[in-house]
Motif scaffolding. Structure first.
Motif, short mmCIF file in Angstrom:
data_model
loop_
_atom_site.label_atom_id
_atom_site.label_comp_id
_atom_site.label_asym_id
_atom_site.label_seq_id
_atom_site.Cartn_x
_atom_site.Cartn_y
_atom_site.Cartn_z
N ARG A 147 0.83 -1.21 0.00
CA ARG A 147 0.00 0.00 0.00
C ARG A 147 0.86 1.26 0.00
O ARG A 147 0.47 2.29 -0.54
CB ARG A 147 -0.91 -0.01 1.23
CG ARG A 147 -1.85 1.18 1.33
CD ARG A 147 -2.66 1.09 2.61
NE ARG A 147 -1.80 1.04 3.79
CZ ARG A 147 -2.22 0.68 5.02
NH1 ARG A 147 -3.47 0.32 5.19
NH2 ARG A 147 -1.37 0.66 6.02
N ASP A 148 2.07 1.17 0.59
CA ASP A 148 2.93 2.33 0.75
C ASP A 148 4.11 2.35 -0.21
O ASP A 148 4.65 3.42 -0.50
CB ASP A 148 3.46 2.40 2.18
CG ASP A 148 2.33 2.46 3.20
OD1 ASP A 148 1.28 3.03 2.87
OD2 ASP A 148 2.51 1.95 4.33
N ILE A 149 4.54 1.16 -0.69
CA ILE A 149 5.73 1.10 -1.55
C ILE A 149 5.47 0.11 -2.69
O ILE A 149 5.06 -1.02 -2.44
CB ILE A 149 6.98 0.65 -0.76
CG1 ILE A 149 7.28 1.63 0.38
CG2 ILE A 149 8.18 0.53 -1.68
CD1 ILE A 149 8.40 1.17 1.29
N ILE A 150 5.73 0.55 -3.92
CA ILE A 150 5.65 -0.36 -5.07
C ILE A 150 6.92 -0.22 -5.89
O ILE A 150 7.66 0.77 -5.78
CB ILE A 150 4.41 -0.05 -5.95
CG1 ILE A 150 4.53 1.33 -6.57
CG2 ILE A 150 3.13 -0.19 -5.16
CD1 ILE A 150 3.44 1.63 -7.58
N TRP A 151 7.19 -1.22 -6.72
CA TRP A 151 8.35 -1.18 -7.62
C TRP A 151 7.99 -0.35 -8.85
O TRP A 151 6.99 -0.60 -9.51
CB TRP A 151 8.76 -2.59 -8.03
CG TRP A 151 9.10 -3.50 -6.88
CD1 TRP A 151 8.40 -4.59 -6.46
CD2 TRP A 151 10.23 -3.40 -6.01
NE1 TRP A 151 9.00 -5.16 -5.38
CE2 TRP A 151 10.14 -4.45 -5.07
CE3 TRP A 151 11.30 -2.50 -5.91
CZ2 TRP A 151 11.08 -4.64 -4.07
CZ3 TRP A 151 12.24 -2.69 -4.90
CH2 TRP A 151 12.12 -3.75 -4.00
N SER A 152 8.82 0.63 -9.15
CA SER A 152 8.52 1.54 -10.27
C SER A 152 8.54 0.81 -11.61
O SER A 152 7.85 1.22 -12.55
CB SER A 152 9.51 2.70 -10.29
OG SER A 152 10.85 2.22 -10.36
N GLY A 153 9.30 -0.29 -11.72
CA GLY A 153 9.36 -1.04 -12.97
C GLY A 153 8.12 -1.85 -13.25
O GLY A 153 7.97 -2.39 -14.35
N ASN A 154 7.19 -1.92 -12.28
CA ASN A 154 5.98 -2.73 -12.46
C ASN A 154 4.82 -1.96 -13.07
O ASN A 154 3.81 -2.55 -13.43
CB ASN A 154 5.52 -3.29 -11.10
CG ASN A 154 6.46 -4.35 -10.57
OD1 ASN A 154 7.54 -4.55 -11.11
ND2 ASN A 154 6.06 -5.03 -9.51
N VAL A 155 4.94 -0.62 -13.16
CA VAL A 155 3.85 0.21 -13.67
C VAL A 155 4.35 1.07 -14.82
O VAL A 155 5.55 1.23 -15.02
CB VAL A 155 3.25 1.10 -12.55
CG1 VAL A 155 2.58 0.25 -11.51
CG2 VAL A 155 4.34 1.95 -11.91
N LYS A 156 3.40 1.66 -15.53
CA LYS A 156 3.73 2.41 -16.74
C LYS A 156 3.95 3.89 -16.48
O LYS A 156 3.56 4.74 -17.27
CB LYS A 156 2.61 2.26 -17.77
CG LYS A 156 2.42 0.88 -18.31
CD LYS A 156 1.48 0.90 -19.50
CE LYS A 156 0.13 1.46 -19.13
NZ LYS A 156 -0.79 1.48 -20.29
N ILE A 157 4.57 4.23 -15.37
CA ILE A 157 4.91 5.62 -15.12
C ILE A 157 6.42 5.71 -14.95
O ILE A 157 7.02 4.98 -14.16
CB ILE A 157 4.18 6.17 -13.88
CG1 ILE A 157 4.49 7.66 -13.70
CG2 ILE A 157 4.48 5.38 -12.63
CD1 ILE A 157 3.61 8.35 -12.68
N THR A 158 7.05 6.55 -15.72
CA THR A 158 8.49 6.68 -15.69
C THR A 158 8.90 7.82 -14.78
O THR A 158 8.07 8.64 -14.37
CB THR A 158 9.04 6.94 -17.10
OG1 THR A 158 8.56 8.22 -17.56
CG2 THR A 158 8.59 5.86 -18.07
#
Length: 618
Positions: A147-158
């Motif tokens: 909920r607080d931290i996600i991996w940036s490589g997993n989503v389509k936002i650079t």
């Protein structure tokens, strides 16, 4: 405590066929044919003399039988070759959502926002391949850390998109080297969202946002939810907030919310109804959602009214830029003018307004519509909107003659016998269904371990620890019936939320599921589901495969779609008749799933197939 059927589990060998053994058998058979077909000159036969005609006849029979065996074996080998693992799709398909091809939609003539809408009728000739994860993809963190931290490589936002975004986004997110971290420190949740939630509660007459359930607010539709910050806060209050946002090529709100473990689905209010029945939500929230509600004769606002329960709330918060002085007053005046006439026709009252937040309440009195002025928005002639599945938006008010017209303040957590009768369900049948899922859920959970795929699997027993309560988060029940799996998981306090799906060809139990307070949609499983790739941890389907009888799609089409929306190392649990499960086990190898067939040993023809999707890093 394991149930009786689980204690008698018999775990069968997986689906992969020993092709090398078949080839060896083929070679032996060919050798036998050669031996029987060779000359017998020079061979001394000590056996008694047999007439030549009989020798020839026996030889012919053996040769013919060998030929038949060879053809049968060749058929098996061809079938095995046909079950070869499918190839990976191209890199361009990593985040592709079928039915939302903007370029194709534009060429087909869709415009004014409809090019971003769902158009499965334009989907033809799709390649049968497996959607690969991005090179930088990592297994998401477990809830509540996700909920607080996600991996940036997993989503389509650079990083570039993040840095070029507005100040509000920058306050809500912190981008590190390979993570996106959402502010959650010192009790200040998500940079002011907690204060905003408390403000909403006070505006509807509550002392705190913890009292939302006392006002009947348990389910919220959050339109264009940003990055799910309000939904994340509502989840800490045990409220179910479903994010709905249109398809986005980059920086998707729905994808990011699901990555955080928050309920979300692709959808908009441009031209079609949502795949939800009447009275699906207690509150509809729109903050900076960029929808002009009075366009197209107010049909978008009428759709909000359709899914809003009697006595429910519509919250509208305008953009954060706040003009000072007279311009601010003018803006508020314009807002009330454009919305005032429409809301009166819908029998909504302006309950409260503070700064740039407006809250309307839908009437709980169905007789209100008879007292409106002439030429108001008409009532729909037929209240069949419980069957809604991407129908065109309509300019009429739904639900005024529905037996489900019950104010949110009068609803209870458990359905009464009278409410079950409204849905055509006997209380005894409903209770039996829940008891079944209470038993099955514990058994399902204990199977979520790679142990069952070993060559000599050990049967999980009472002494074995169950997988942790937060092992999975996003769950989809693909044929949800009454929502019993959802209820059982809640009772077991598993850290999951469930997307309950009712197939379009099945009995329409979605209104019952919604009235239990669970999220859900209707869906045609011959079409792609409105979500991004890699967004669910567990897919469950009870009885879906044997009902997938359509010329439009096959079981392999369904499996490819399941593989698309399932995260790497995610799980599949299928229960169905033996024939359907055997076919599913065969196809599981094509989509590269590990699979184990389980005989329930209860005398029925039902079987269980447990699969796990591998993490393909090619």
């Amino acid at each position: 405590m394991r149930s009786s059927w689980f204690n008698k589990l018999f775990i069968k060998i997986g689906s992969r066929q020993p092709v090398s053994r078949l080839i060896l058998c083929l070679i032996i058979l060919l050798a036998l044919i050669a031996i029987f077909g060779s000359s017998s000159v020079g061979i001394i036969d000590p056996a008694p003399h047999v007439p030549a005609s009989l020798i020839y006849t026996n030889y012919r029979r053996i040769k013919e039988q060998a030929a038949v065996d060879y053809l049968e074996l060749r058929s098996v080998l061809v079938s095995a070759a046909g079950n070869r693992e499918l190839n990976l799709c191209s890199k361009e398909s990593e985040n592709f959502v079928p039915c939302y091809n903007v370029s194709v939609n534009l060429l087909a003539g869709f415009k004014e926002g409809e090019e971003f809408d769902r158009h499965c009728e334009l989907l033809v000739g799709t390649e049968k391949c497996l959607v690969r994860p991005p090179k930088e993809y990592k297994i998401p963190l477990q809830w509540p850390a996700s909920r607080d931290i996600i991996w940036s490589g997993n989503v389509k936002i650079t990083k570039g998109q993040f840095l070029s975004s507005g100040s509000m986004t920058k306050r809500l997110m912190l981008l590190e080297e390979n993570q996106i971290a959402f502010r959650s420190e010192d009790g200040l949740i998500y940079d002011g969202v907690k204060d905003y939630s408390r403000q909403l509660a006070e505006l509807i007459g509550l002392g705190s946002d913890t009292e939302f359930p006392q006002a009947g607010v348990r389910t919220i539709l959050d339109i264009n939810c940003g990055f799910g910050s309000l939904g994340a806060h509502f989840s800490s209050l045990n409220l179910m907030a479903m994010c709905v946002s249109g398809y986005e090529v980059t920086g998707s709100q729905v994808q990011l919310a699901l990555e955080r473990g928050l309920p979300a689905v692709i959808g908009n209010f441009v031209a079609k109804q949502l795949p939800n029945p009447l009275f699906s939500y207690d509150m509809v929230h729109c903050a900076q959602c960029d929808i002009i509600w009075d366009e197209k004769d107010g049909m978008s606002l009428i759709e909000v009214d359709r899914v809003l329960r009697p006595g429910g709330y519509f919250v509208l918060t305008s953009p954060t830029s706040r003009p000072q002085g007279s311009s601010s007053l003018e803006k508020k005046r314009n807002m009330l003018t454009t919305m005032g006439d429409l809301t009166q026709q819908l029998c909504w009252i302006l309950l409260a307004q503070q700064d740039e937040t407006f809250i309307w309440q839908k009437t709980a009195d169905v007789h209100c519509y008879a007292s409106r002025k002439k030429h108001a928005i008409p009532l729909c002639k037929e209240d069949d909107n419980d069957q809604s599945y991407y129908r065109p938006l309509v300019r009429c008010i739904s639900g005024t003659s529905s037996k489900r017209w019950i104010a949110i303040q009068n609803r209870t957590l458990e359905l009464s016998s009278d409410e079950l009768n409204i849905h055509g369900v006997e209380p005894e049948e409903f209770s039996e269904d829940l008891q079944f899922w209470r038993s099955a859920t514990n058994d399902y959970w204990s199977l979520l371990t790679p142990l069952i795929f070993s060559d000599h699997p050990k049967r999980p027993g009472d002494e074995d620890p169950l997988p942790p309560f937060n092992m999975i988060r996003n769950v989809m029940d693909m044929n949800a019936n009454y929502g019993g799996l959802n209820k059982a998981l809640m009772e077991e306090k598993k850290a999951v939320w469930v997307m309950n799906v009712v197939p379009t060809g099945a009995s329409n139990t979605l209104p019952l599921i919604i009235d239990r307070g669970f999220p859900g949609v209707k869906h045609d499983w011959c079409e792609p589901f409105p979500t991004y790739p890699r967004t669910y941890d567990l897919l469950h389907a009870n009885g879906l495969l044997s009902h997938l009888s359509s010329e439009r799609c096959t079981m392999i089409d369904l499996f490819l779609e399941m593989d698309r929306i399932l995260r790497p190392e995610g799980w599949i649990i299928l229960t169905d008749k033996l024939g359907a499960i055997e076919m599913a086990r065969s196809l599981a190898s094509q989509v590269r799933w590990e699979a184990r067939l389980i005989d329930l040993q209860n005398g029925s023809d039902q079987r269980l197939l447990v699969c796990q999707k591998p993490f393909l890093k090619k």
